[in-house]
Design a protein around this motif. Structure first.
Motif, PDB file in Angstrom:
ATOM      1  N   PHE A 100      40.903  36.646  43.118  1.00  0.00           N
ATOM      2  CA  PHE A 100      40.736  37.126  41.802  1.00  0.00           C
ATOM      3  C   PHE A 100      39.206  37.187  41.449  1.00  0.00           C
ATOM      4  CE2 PHE A 100      45.209  35.851  41.282  1.00  0.00           C
ATOM      5  CZ  PHE A 100      45.610  37.024  41.068  1.00  0.00           C
ATOM      6  N   VAL A 101      38.467  36.088  41.771  1.00  0.00           N
ATOM      7  CA  VAL A 101      37.077  35.870  41.547  1.00  0.00           C
ATOM      8  C   VAL A 101      36.235  37.101  42.329  1.00  0.00           C
ATOM      9  CG1 VAL A 101      34.915  34.274  41.675  1.00  0.00           C
ATOM     10  CG2 VAL A 101      37.103  33.568  40.943  1.00  0.00           C
ATOM     11  N   GLN A 102      36.444  37.279  43.286  1.00  0.00           N
ATOM     12  CA  GLN A 102      36.028  38.128  44.214  1.00  0.00           C
ATOM     13  C   GLN A 102      36.030  39.653  43.686  1.00  0.00           C
ATOM     14  OE1 GLN A 102      36.858  37.675  48.329  1.00  0.00           O
ATOM     15  NE2 GLN A 102      35.409  36.200  48.539  1.00  0.00           N
ATOM     16  N   ASP A 103      37.243  40.072  43.127  1.00  0.00           N
ATOM     17  CA  ASP A 103      37.709  41.146  42.694  1.00  0.00           C
ATOM     18  C   ASP A 103      36.841  41.312  41.159  1.00  0.00           C
ATOM     19  OD1 ASP A 103      39.271  41.745  44.737  1.00  0.00           O
ATOM     20  OD2 ASP A 103      40.984  41.185  43.711  1.00  0.00           O
ATOM     21  N   ALA A 104      37.047  40.331  40.393  1.00  0.00           N
ATOM     22  CA  ALA A 104      36.330  40.496  39.126  1.00  0.00           C
ATOM     23  C   ALA A 104      34.757  40.597  39.460  1.00  0.00           C
ATOM     24  CB  ALA A 104      36.525  39.138  38.426  1.00  0.00           C
ATOM     25  N   GLY A 105      34.223  39.854  40.201  1.00  0.00           N
ATOM     26  CA  GLY A 105      32.834  40.208  40.726  1.00  0.00           C
ATOM     27  C   GLY A 105      32.461  41.587  40.905  1.00  0.00           C
ATOM     28  N   THR A 106      33.227  42.074  41.770  1.00  0.00           N
ATOM     29  CA  THR A 106      33.109  43.464  42.327  1.00  0.00           C
ATOM     30  C   THR A 106      33.081  44.525  41.009  1.00  0.00           C
ATOM     31  OG1 THR A 106      34.098  43.000  44.362  1.00  0.00           O
ATOM     32  CG2 THR A 106      34.008  45.125  43.932  1.00  0.00           C
ATOM     33  N   ASN A 107      34.082  44.198  40.307  1.00  0.00           N
ATOM     34  CA  ASN A 107      34.008  45.126  38.907  1.00  0.00           C
ATOM     35  C   ASN A 107      32.704  45.003  38.115  1.00  0.00           C
ATOM     36  OD1 ASN A 107      36.734  46.107  39.784  1.00  0.00           O
ATOM     37  ND2 ASN A 107      37.570  44.487  38.957  1.00  0.00           N
ATOM     38  N   TYR A 108      32.265  43.805  37.798  1.00  0.00           N
ATOM     39  CA  TYR A 108      31.201  43.480  37.044  1.00  0.00           C
ATOM     40  C   TYR A 108      30.017  44.121  37.672  1.00  0.00           C
ATOM     41  CZ  TYR A 108      33.508  39.957  34.352  1.00  0.00           C
ATOM     42  OH  TYR A 108      34.303  39.384  33.064  1.00  0.00           O
ATOM     43  N   VAL A 132      45.349  45.141  33.909  1.00  0.00           N
ATOM     44  CA  VAL A 132      44.597  45.405  35.306  1.00  0.00           C
ATOM     45  C   VAL A 132      45.297  46.939  35.887  1.00  0.00           C
ATOM     46  CG1 VAL A 132      44.396  44.813  37.669  1.00  0.00           C
ATOM     47  CG2 VAL A 132      44.136  43.064  35.936  1.00  0.00           C
ATOM     48  N   GLU A 133      46.105  47.244  35.479  1.00  0.00           N
ATOM     49  CA  GLU A 133      46.770  48.302  36.056  1.00  0.00           C
ATOM     50  C   GLU A 133      46.343  49.406  35.302  1.00  0.00           C
ATOM     51  OE1 GLU A 133      50.935  48.090  35.981  1.00  0.00           O
ATOM     52  OE2 GLU A 133      51.006  46.773  38.012  1.00  0.00           O
ATOM     53  N   ALA A 134      46.175  49.285  33.822  1.00  0.00           N
ATOM     54  CA  ALA A 134      45.868  50.254  33.039  1.00  0.00           C
ATOM     55  C   ALA A 134      44.328  50.513  33.252  1.00  0.00           C
ATOM     56  CB  ALA A 134      46.225  49.987  31.419  1.00  0.00           C
ATOM     57  N   ALA A 190      39.947  41.337  32.966  1.00  0.00           N
ATOM     58  CA  ALA A 190      41.099  40.922  33.219  1.00  0.00           C
ATOM     59  C   ALA A 190      41.420  40.322  34.342  1.00  0.00           C
ATOM     60  CB  ALA A 190      41.807  42.308  32.924  1.00  0.00           C
ATOM     61  N   THR A 191      40.652  40.621  35.319  1.00  0.00           N
ATOM     62  CA  THR A 191      40.893  39.918  36.524  1.00  0.00           C
ATOM     63  C   THR A 191      40.273  38.454  36.443  1.00  0.00           C
ATOM     64  OG1 THR A 191      40.548  42.092  37.523  1.00  0.00           O
ATOM     65  CG2 THR A 191      40.342  39.943  39.131  1.00  0.00           C
ATOM     66  N   GLU A 192      39.161  38.305  35.862  1.00  0.00           N
ATOM     67  CA  GLU A 192      38.826  36.869  35.768  1.00  0.00           C
ATOM     68  C   GLU A 192      39.874  36.028  34.921  1.00  0.00           C
ATOM     69  OE1 GLU A 192      35.205  34.492  33.387  1.00  0.00           O
ATOM     70  OE2 GLU A 192      35.142  36.509  33.599  1.00  0.00           O
ATOM     71  N   MET A 193      40.433  36.550  33.988  1.00  0.00           N
ATOM     72  CA  MET A 193      41.616  35.916  33.130  1.00  0.00           C
ATOM     73  C   MET A 193      42.887  35.546  34.091  1.00  0.00           C
ATOM     74  SD  MET A 193      40.626  35.399  29.982  1.00  0.00           S
ATOM     75  CE  MET A 193      42.260  34.702  29.655  1.00  0.00           C
ATOM     76  N   LEU A 194      43.104  36.508  35.008  1.00  0.00           N
ATOM     77  CA  LEU A 194      43.989  36.042  35.958  1.00  0.00           C
ATOM     78  C   LEU A 194      43.646  35.133  36.852  1.00  0.00           C
ATOM     79  CD1 LEU A 194      45.219  39.794  37.299  1.00  0.00           C
ATOM     80  CD2 LEU A 194      46.567  37.977  36.040  1.00  0.00           C
ATOM     81  N   ALA A 195      42.374  34.993  37.237  1.00  0.00           N
ATOM     82  CA  ALA A 195      41.923  33.917  38.058  1.00  0.00           C
ATOM     83  C   ALA A 195      42.251  32.481  37.392  1.00  0.00           C
ATOM     84  CB  ALA A 195      40.292  33.924  38.658  1.00  0.00           C
ATOM     85  N   ALA A 196      41.961  32.352  36.084  1.00  0.00           N
ATOM     86  CA  ALA A 196      42.316  31.285  35.176  1.00  0.00           C
ATOM     87  C   ALA A 196      43.391  30.783  35.058  1.00  0.00           C
ATOM     88  CB  ALA A 196      41.568  31.468  33.783  1.00  0.00           C
ATOM     89  N   VAL A 197      44.375  31.939  35.029  1.00  0.00           N
ATOM     90  CA  VAL A 197      46.002  31.623  34.987  1.00  0.00           C
ATOM     91  C   VAL A 197      46.507  31.176  36.235  1.00  0.00           C
ATOM     92  CG1 VAL A 197      48.323  32.969  34.930  1.00  0.00           C
ATOM     93  CG2 VAL A 197      46.378  33.232  33.077  1.00  0.00           C
TER      94      VAL A 197
END
Length: 678
Positions: free
Chosen positions: A88-96, A52-54, A67-74
């Motif tokens: 995490f889901v909202q961050d992943a949705g924003t990136n998508y 995520v940082e990279a 990666a954020t979606e995988m963090l939500a699964a973890v």
């Protein structure tokens, strides 16, 4: 470094530089996935955080979202809270969304919704996220929209939203309909119709749709009837639109039976929302479809006509049988003259019919349409004894006005009969209308023989008929009495009795009300029994004039050979008029010459002139029986009384008042002139 040519883009080197910067983040993302598959959640989380940082540093939004979606699964596997996972889901949705990957964004939301449903997420948050996913799915191609609509229906069902489940099913059906996939659209609409409050019995609920996403929903064991029983609820405008969609799908399938069923449902359930012109148009279309098939067909669903009430009528009074109560049962009484609890045990006596004899069944029908409706009643459905019905055609008035029809029925057996419904033909389509109890609104299951637990009468008892075995029938011809009786007179009343049934009459008893002054020979009646079919005999009942004028009711009670304990009564009414007797109040004794005596009427002549006052008018009976051959003008009792009143008056008053002679007969006028000459 790769070799570049003049044909390559000027930004090729820049793209290569970006890929170099994004390589580390993508590698960490892949390593995190491998660790997660290996079961090392801790190592997976560490690699995903570095990814995520990279990815942020390299502005790799697509891989950042993954990666954020995988963090939500973890986080979900680490038993984190739903709020943390949602972040995490909202961050992943924003990136998508930055990369306009709508399909990935919608898929992400549905993954989280399934997880949230398992963890017990509150309904408002779930529905908000579901609505966001549905809005995003509108930009997808039609096949993906259809899949999204089905997934939305499953999620709405998971959180217990029945109408939203039906809404998304209908969306999927309309998408299939737009692609002319009539079978899939029709099947989905059938499932959704139940949850919109449309009665499942009015439509064909058997669907052939086998989508795996709806497999658990369509199984009968997954939902009880109580969960989906929404009859009488829902918006009529939406329900009507669902039925219209069903009609369109049925036409697309070229299934005339389903089309007729749905048009019939539309006319029956939504007649208040259709104008008279629309109703007429739909009725004409339905009639055209129905008469394409001969003979009459049977379609699923209800009938346009409604059955409001069914009432079995009693037989006519002269044919109504009477079942004699058991002497043992009638003799069992409690120690008290009155008991309040006995009132509950008193039940309404059931209707009695007789085998192979005509009975009347009154049915009340109504028509919800704004136009007249022709109905042909062809059969009566029963449990127990079967009943034959004469076909009856009736025209029902519009606008829910009821019309009563009397059906002529003949039971074909003896025992108990329960009316369960009637069979009608409307526009060449056969329907069975369920009979409802007169009291209350219950379904056909209430027509069973089970009794109520509260000791009250079963409402279905009004639809039960006790059919007795075939009985004998008696016809009575009674005399017509003309004229009045006078005190002291005796008359004979002849009655002719004939057995007009197919069975013999075993016994016959006569009773008179009032009974004073009547005599008959009961032994002669008993000697004529049994009276075989088509045989007849006569009895004479004598009466005197000791009572005043009255109407007398003669009752003939008879039984049938081979049917003990059942009687019938035949009644005849005779009007008897009794008048006052004639009496001599005053008379004169005069001497009469032989010439006067010879000129008197022969029927009233006396041998001695001294007996004139007593015998001149005393033998009126002989004079009447003699008639015109005796030369007497006393044609009636009124003529005789009028002459007697004048002749019994003093001679002087008759001489003074000549008008008294106008109303007497010719013989009495001659007698008066003889007396005047003497």
């Amino acid at each position: 470094a790769p070799i570049t040519t003049p044909l390559d883009s000027r930004n090729a080197s820049d793209d290569l530089t970006k890929l170099k910067r994004r390589r580390g983040g993508r590698i960490h993302k892949l390593m995190g996935e491998v660790c997660l598959m290996a079961g090392s959640v801790k190592d997976a989380k560490q690699h995903l955080v570095q990814s995520v940082e990279a990815a942020k540093a390299g502005t790799d939004w697509l891989w950042l979202g993954a990666a954020t979606e995988m963090l939500a699964a973890v986080a979900s596997m680490s038993n984190a809270s739903l709020e943390e996972v949602m972040g995490f889901v909202q961050d992943a949705g924003t990136n998508y969304e930055r990369k306009q990957c709508t399909s990935l964004q919608v898929e992400l939301y549905f993954k989280y919704l399934r997880h949230a449903a398992e963890k017990g997420m509150n309904r408002p948050a779930t529905l908000n996220l579901l609505a966001r996913a549905v809005r995003l799915a509108e930009a997808l191609p039609v096949p993906e929209q259809t899949h999204t609509a089905l997934a939305s229906a499953v999620m709405a069902d998971a959180v217990g939203c029945r109408r939203k489940f039906a809404f998304h099913l209908r969306r999927a059906a309309l998408l299939h309909k737009a692609c002319f996939q009539w079978a899939s659209a029709h099947s989905l609409l059938l499932i959704a119709a139940k949850f919109y409050g449309i009665d499942p019995s009015d439509i064909d609920t058997g669907s052939g749709y086998t989508d795996t996403a709806l497999a658990s929903v369509m199984q009968p064991s997954s939902k009880s009837d109580a969960d989906i029983s929404l009859r009488g609820r829902g918006w009529q405008s939406v329900q009507m639109q669902v039925v219209l969609d069903l009609i369109t799908c049925a036409k697309g399938l070229q299934d005339s039976v389903k089309t007729m069923a749905y048009i019939s449902l539309l006319l029956r359930a939504f007649n208040n929302r259709l104008s008279k012109e629309d109703q007429l148009s739909w009725v004409n279309e339905l009639r055209a479809l129905c008469f394409q098939s001969l003979p009459a067909v049977q379609i699923p669903g209800g009938c346009l006509a409604s059955l409001r009430k069914v009432v079995p009528r009693d037989l006519p009074e002269h044919l109504l049988p009477t079942v004699l109560a058991d002497s043992d049962a009638s003799g069992k009484k409690g120690p008290f003259l009155y008991c309040a609890f006995e009132k509950k045990n008193k039940k309404k006596s059931r209707t009695l019919w007789v085998e192979n004899e005509t009975g009347v069944l009154s049915v009340r029908l109504s028509n919800p349409l704004h136009i007249e409706l022709g109905v042909e009643i062809v059969n009566v459905h029963t449990e127990g004894v079967q009943i034959a019905c004469t076909d009856t055609t009736v025209s029902l008035p519009p606008s829910n006005r009821t019309k009563q029809v009397d059906l002529v029925c003949v039971p074909r057996g003896s025992g108990q009969c329960v009316i369960t419904g009637i069979e009608v033909i409307v526009m060449n389509v056969r329907h069975k209308l369920q009979a409802m109890p007169v009291v209350g609104q219950q379904d056909s299951a209430a027509l069973s023989n089970e009794k109520t637990t509260d000791g009250e009468d079963d409402p279905a008892d009004d639809l039960k008929i006790n059919v007795l075995p075939q009985l004998a029938r008696l016809n009575v011809l009674h005399p017509v009495v003309s004229g009045a009786m006078f005190s002291g007179e005796t008359r004979r009343l002849p009655f002719s009795l004939e057995s007009v049934g197919e069975l013999a009459i075993e016994s016959l008893k006569v009773s008179v009300q009032p009974s004073e002054g009547f005599v008959w020979d009961q032994e002669a009646i008993n000697a004529a029994m049994p009276l075989q079919a088509s045989d007849s005999f006569s009895i004479t009942i004598s009466t005197d004039s000791s009572q005043a004028s009255r109407s007398v009711k003669f009752t003939f009670t008879y039984t049938t050979v081979g049917v003990p304990g059942v009687t019938r009564e035949m009644q005849a009414t005779v009007d008897l008029s009794v008048g006052s007797g004639l009496q001599f109040k005053s008379f004169d004794v005069i001497e009469a010459s032989s010439l006067f005596v010879d000129r008197l009427p022969r029927a009233t002549a006396v041998t001695s002139a001294n007996n004139f006052g007593r015998g001149s008018f005393g033998n009126f009976t002989d004079s009447v029986e003699g008639g015109a051959s005796s030369g007497n003008d006393h044609k009636s009792l009124q003529d005789f009384g009028r002459c007697l009143a004048v002749m019994n008056s003093p001679l002087r008053s008759r001489q003074d008042s000549a008008q008294n002679l106008e109303g007497i007969c010719g013989h009495c006028q001659n007698s008066h002139r003889l007396l005047q000459n003497q």
